[in-house]
Scaffold this motif. Structure first.
Motif, short mmCIF file in Angstrom:
data_model
loop_
_atom_site.label_atom_id
_atom_site.label_comp_id
_atom_site.label_asym_id
_atom_site.label_seq_id
_atom_site.Cartn_x
_atom_site.Cartn_y
_atom_site.Cartn_z
N UNK A 145 -42.76 -29.05 -19.73
CA UNK A 145 -42.89 -30.06 -20.79
C UNK A 145 -44.30 -30.08 -21.37
N UNK A 146 -45.31 -29.94 -20.52
CA UNK A 146 -46.70 -29.99 -20.98
C UNK A 146 -47.01 -28.84 -21.94
N UNK A 147 -46.56 -27.64 -21.58
CA UNK A 147 -46.78 -26.48 -22.47
C UNK A 147 -46.13 -26.73 -23.83
N UNK A 148 -44.90 -27.25 -23.80
CA UNK A 148 -44.19 -27.53 -25.04
C UNK A 148 -44.91 -28.59 -25.86
N UNK A 149 -45.38 -29.65 -25.19
CA UNK A 149 -46.09 -30.73 -25.88
C UNK A 149 -47.37 -30.21 -26.54
N UNK A 150 -48.11 -29.36 -25.81
CA UNK A 150 -49.39 -28.87 -26.33
C UNK A 150 -49.20 -28.12 -27.65
N UNK A 151 -48.29 -27.15 -27.66
CA UNK A 151 -48.17 -26.38 -28.91
C UNK A 151 -47.46 -27.17 -30.01
N UNK A 152 -46.58 -28.11 -29.62
CA UNK A 152 -45.91 -28.94 -30.63
C UNK A 152 -46.90 -29.91 -31.27
N UNK A 153 -47.76 -30.56 -30.46
CA UNK A 153 -48.72 -31.53 -31.01
C UNK A 153 -49.83 -30.83 -31.78
N UNK A 154 -50.15 -29.57 -31.41
CA UNK A 154 -51.19 -28.84 -32.14
C UNK A 154 -50.71 -28.40 -33.51
N UNK A 155 -49.45 -27.97 -33.59
CA UNK A 155 -48.98 -27.37 -34.83
C UNK A 155 -47.97 -28.17 -35.61
N UNK A 156 -47.45 -29.28 -35.04
CA UNK A 156 -46.49 -30.11 -35.76
C UNK A 156 -45.19 -29.38 -36.04
N UNK A 157 -44.52 -29.77 -37.14
CA UNK A 157 -43.21 -29.21 -37.47
C UNK A 157 -43.30 -27.71 -37.74
N UNK A 158 -44.42 -27.25 -38.30
CA UNK A 158 -44.58 -25.83 -38.56
C UNK A 158 -44.54 -25.05 -37.25
N UNK A 159 -45.20 -25.56 -36.22
CA UNK A 159 -45.18 -24.91 -34.91
C UNK A 159 -43.77 -24.90 -34.33
N UNK A 160 -43.04 -26.00 -34.55
CA UNK A 160 -41.66 -26.09 -34.07
C UNK A 160 -40.81 -25.00 -34.69
N UNK A 161 -40.92 -24.85 -36.01
CA UNK A 161 -40.09 -23.88 -36.73
C UNK A 161 -40.46 -22.44 -36.34
N UNK A 162 -41.77 -22.14 -36.33
CA UNK A 162 -42.22 -20.78 -36.03
C UNK A 162 -41.83 -20.38 -34.60
N UNK A 163 -42.12 -21.27 -33.63
CA UNK A 163 -41.78 -20.94 -32.24
C UNK A 163 -40.28 -20.90 -32.02
N UNK A 164 -39.53 -21.71 -32.77
CA UNK A 164 -38.06 -21.66 -32.68
C UNK A 164 -37.55 -20.25 -33.00
N UNK A 165 -38.11 -19.66 -34.05
CA UNK A 165 -37.68 -18.32 -34.45
C UNK A 165 -37.99 -17.30 -33.36
N UNK A 166 -39.22 -17.35 -32.83
CA UNK A 166 -39.63 -16.41 -31.77
C UNK A 166 -38.78 -16.61 -30.52
N UNK A 167 -38.62 -17.87 -30.11
CA UNK A 167 -37.88 -18.17 -28.89
C UNK A 167 -36.40 -17.83 -29.02
N UNK A 168 -35.85 -18.00 -30.22
CA UNK A 168 -34.45 -17.64 -30.44
C UNK A 168 -34.26 -16.14 -30.29
N UNK A 169 -35.21 -15.36 -30.79
CA UNK A 169 -35.12 -13.90 -30.66
C UNK A 169 -35.16 -13.50 -29.19
N UNK A 170 -36.05 -14.13 -28.40
CA UNK A 170 -36.13 -13.84 -26.96
C UNK A 170 -34.83 -14.20 -26.27
N UNK A 171 -34.31 -15.37 -26.63
CA UNK A 171 -33.07 -15.89 -26.05
C UNK A 171 -31.89 -14.95 -26.34
N UNK A 172 -31.75 -14.52 -27.62
CA UNK A 172 -30.66 -13.63 -27.99
C UNK A 172 -30.82 -12.26 -27.36
N UNK A 173 -32.07 -11.79 -27.24
CA UNK A 173 -32.33 -10.51 -26.59
C UNK A 173 -31.83 -10.54 -25.14
#
Length: 381
Positions: free
Chosen positions: A54-82
């Motif tokens: 949770x802490x790791x998620x909070x750090x990058x979410x609070x640093x980057x806001x919604x833009x960080x959410x969207x960008x990391x969602x794309x990267x994480x989705x690719x890892x997940x589907x892989x």
């Protein structure tokens, strides 16, 4: 705006409850079920690993806001589907061909096929289709986590395009995960000696995939698939943290605070709300294990409990011209009562797939009827 502050605060309370329990369930499933099955560790460490995730998620979410959410969602989705694709490929190689993951006969642990709608049956195609349809309509029509994505686009056309891509992506991901599920059945049906002693495939259904990661994947690849599991969890939690923190800051703190904060102070406050939200989620995740049922039933009872009741408020505002504030409030309450009665008391032997459709129908009927009576009473007086 139609109904005033009371309905808005009621909606906020339902949304926050919904998302708090949703994120808590993600933590519980990821750490207590998936990760512990792959990397055996003492249960006492579960809260600490949950806090770290949770802490790791909070750090990058609070640093980057919604833009960080969207960008990391794309990267994480690719890892997940892989990870899903690798799993299917490894099982296909193990079994000799891709077609081998599809059963040639109906597995004994599967229910017989039932097509219609039946409130007393758990899994019929009609029940599954209706529950899924209601979930999509209610979530995309009232959940801030979904709506914040539309509002971040530049136009209605872009928002529609975003939603269309989301639907296509979900269809692809669901189909892929269905293949993963079939692959697990095929793999362990062939290698039943790898199951826990005295247990069947059905008994270990929730833990088959973590067990496969541990024993079925080559060293190195298993780490990537674990990363895929963590990525999927963090992707979901980042969206939840962003939307929950924004709602608390904008709709509660700012609404009732007398002094006005500067934009910098307001942003800092929202970031701190992310940490507050994370703390509550960690605490709630410790209690999810007490909810009876398998993993899917827990999700239906906890995560999806308030999906339809929240949508009722929006439905009344958008589609019932004569709706009143008092009737809408009661409709939401009746909808919650219906959802809880089905989920935890199985009233009239109604199964979990009917939690959302049942509470939606109760809420709409109650809202329309009570609004009509309310208007009638006001007209007479």
């Amino acid at each position: 705006m139609r109904f005033g502050l009371s309905i808005r605060m009621f909606a906020i309370a339902m949304f926050l409850s919904l998302r708090f329990f949703w994120m808590a369930t993600i933590i519980y499933v990821t750490v207590n079920i998936a990760l512990r099955a792959v990397i055996p560790f003492d249960e006492a460490f579960v809260p600490f690993i949950g806090i770290l995730l949770m802490t790791i998620t909070i750090v990058y979410t609070s640093m980057g806001g919604l833009k960080a959410v969207v960008v990391t969602d794309v990267i994480q989705t690719c890892v997940f589907l892989f990870g899903a694709i690798v799993t299917i490929a490894v099982v296909s190689i193990n079994l000799g061909s891709f077609s081998a993951i599809f059963p040639t006969t109906w597995p004994e642990h599967w229910d017989t096929v039932r097509w219609g709608l039946d409130t007393t049956e758990r899994s019929t195609f009609g029940n599954i289709f209706l529950a899924t349809l209601v979930w999509y309509v209610c979530t995309t029509g009232s959940d801030q986590m979904a709506i914040q994505r539309y509002l971040s686009t530049e136009s209605i056309q872009t928002a529609r395009k975003s939603f269309r891509i989301s639907l296509y992506s979900n269809v692809m991901a669901t189909a892929l995960l269905s293949l993963v599920g079939l692959a697990m059945v095929a793999f362990f049906a062939k290698n039943q000696g790898l199951l826990d002693s005295g247990s069947s495939i059905q008994d270990q259904a929730d833990k088959l995939f973590p067990k496969f990661i541990l024993i079925g994947l080559p060293t190195g690849i298993s780490g990537l698939v674990i990363a895929g599991l963590l990525a999927a969890a963090m992707s979901s939690m980042s969206s939840g943290l962003n939307s929950v923190s924004t709602v608390i800051s904008e709709d509660i703190l700012r609404r009732f605070r007398k002094r006005k904060l500067t934009p910098e102070a307001s942003l800092k406050e929202t970031k701190w709300m992310s940490y507050f939200t994370g703390g509550i989620v960690i605490l709630l995740s410790l209690f999810i294990a007490n909810v009876p049922g398998n993993l899917y039933e827990v999700i239906m009872k906890v995560v999806n409990l308030l999906v339809a009741p929240l949508f009722i408020l929006f439905f009344m505002a958008l589609f019932v011209p004569f709706a009143t504030e008092r009737a809408t409030l009661l409709a939401g309450i009746f909808s919650i009562i219906a959802a809880v009665s089905i989920a935890f008391f199985e009233i009239f032997d109604i199964t979990v797939f009917w939690i959302m459709p049942g509470s939606l129908v109760v809420g709409i009927v109650a809202g329309i009827l009570l609004s009509w009576l309310d208007k009638l009473f006001l007209t007479k007086n």
